[in-house]
Enzyme design. Structure first.
Site: not given
Ligand code: PA5
Length: 403
Positions: A250, A277, A393
């Site tokens: 961010e 792994h 938003k």
């Protein structure tokens, strides 16, 4: 804390240090290691002894930092009060978390810098409808926010963020310190770790040149090595890597200042040996676009040992006999470092922290905050804003008003 770089950077931006010294005057997080915590400690001392659970309602910078520290320390010391983090509008998650506690023994910390975040406020509404006593809540927000006004009307206790401290840089402010202190974390020790890194960097110790070099390397190679991986060899650091992902992503993924260029570095958090792994194959043989920072713990506890038990057909693993697990995990880490260095074109560095305690995690947090600020300066972005999250938003708001 020690940081060893296994890559070279010849060109160093000599003005970078001066720029950060200047930035320190306006950006608030640089002052946090030396802050006065007496108001937090007094609040915690007088806190209701019957409260056993603290539920944190917050998201992003308002929760990830406290969670990273809490989860780092939890395995070594039983918390005085349990912390729970409501970070999602996932209905199953909300009801599961609420069902885990006795609400009469629970206090809610509502944390939102802006005071108007959909996730936090929607969850708060849900809980407030069931429990509306003012003493069940403490609010942390910016002075004068709408949430501050609401909390004042309700008559609950409110703490304010210090000036110019952004959400993802706020873990060492009241945002992280209050929940952590309530859970029994030694916040002075946490801040002392941060302060050590601050002093080492600004007073010109070795860490200063290491951080300047590392930041310069990342910025100069941002196109070639566009992915920065943390490979932490401790299960306790799982949530620290989540915090790092938010801080790095961010802060650095932006349109450059005075330009239209999109820049950024992609953070990845891995835990060893588990991710040997899974993701390791991609680092080892995939595209050469990743840098890797290993984080090791010098001292682990408990000191448990692999017993001398020969298993039929598995005799070749008898070399494990008598090896302590703390030695084994660090040998595993060293082996992967060696393997990556043999490849010659994978930038690797290694951070060693002493042990699982509040000071070590304070050091690590502040180290990464400084590194983010340095890289942000070099990339020419505004490290402390996040305009890119606004578009979604606005659309959500429209959808909600039409619903
Ligand atoms: O780093 C940031 O600023 C963001 O990630 C915020 O912390 C996040 O959006 C939550 O915002 P607020 O604390 O205003 O509710």
């Amino acid at each position: 804390m020690k940081n060893r770089l296994y890559f070279n950077i010849d060109q160093k931006d000599n003005s970078l240090f001066d720029k950060i010294v200047l930035e320190q005057k306006t950006i608030g997080y640089y002052n946090l290691p030396k802050q006065d915590t007496s108001n937090i400690l007094e609040f915690v001392d007088n806190f209701d002894k019957n409260i056993k659970n603290i539920m944190v309602l917050g998201i992003g910078g308002s929760s990830l930092g406290a969670k990273a520290v809490y989860e780092f320390l939890k395995p070594i010391k039983k918390p005085k009060r349990k912390l729970f983090f409501f970070e999602s509008t996932d209905p199953l998650n909300i009801s599961t978390l609420l069902n885990e506690v006795d609400l009469d023994k629970t206090h809610f910390l509502v944390i939102s810098k802006s005071g108007g975040t959909v996730e936090t406020i929607s969850i708060f509404k849900y809980i407030f409808a069931q429990k509306s006593e003012k003493n069940s809540y403490t609010f942390i927000t910016d002075n004068g926010s709408k949430l501050d006004k609401f909390a004042q009307d309700l008559g609950s206790k409110v703490f304010y963020l210090p000036p110019n401290v952004g959400g993802r840089f706020s873990v060492l402010s009241v945002v992280g310190l209050l929940p952590l202190a309530l859970s029994g974390v030694n916040i002075k020790e946490l801040l002392s770790g941060a302060d050590k890194i601050n002093r080492d960097f600004f007073k010109g110790k070795k860490l200063q040149s290491t951080l300047l070099k590392k930041a310069s390397f990342y910025a100069k190679n941002c196109d070639r090595y566009s992915i920065n991986t943390i490979f932490a060899y401790s299960e306790n650091l799982k949530y620290f890597t989540e915090w790092f992902v938010q801080l790095w992503g961010e802060s650095l993924g932006k349109v450059q200042k005075n330009s239209i260029l999109n820049v950024g570095l992609t953070p990845i958090g891995l835990i060893g040996p588990k991710d040997q792994h899974s993701f390791l194959q991609l680092i080892m043989e995939g595209r050469r676009d990743k840098s890797v920072t290993f984080i090791k713990l010098k001292e682990f506890n408990p000191k448990i040992t692999i017993p001398d038990i020969t298993l039929k057909y598995l005799e070749e693993l008898d070399s494990l006999h008598g090896i302590r697990f703390d030695k084994l995990i660090n040998m595993q880490c060293d082996s992967i470092i060696e393997a990556l260095l043999n490849e010659k074109d994978i930038p690797v560095d290694e951070i060693v922290i002493s042990k699982v305690n509040a000071k070590s995690i304070g050091e690590l947090i502040y180290y990464y905050e400084l590194l983010t600020s340095l890289v942000g300066k070099l990339l020419g972005v505004d490290t402390y804003n996040q305009p890119g999250v606004e578009a979604g938003k606005i659309i959500l708001k429209e959808k909600l008003s039409r619903y």
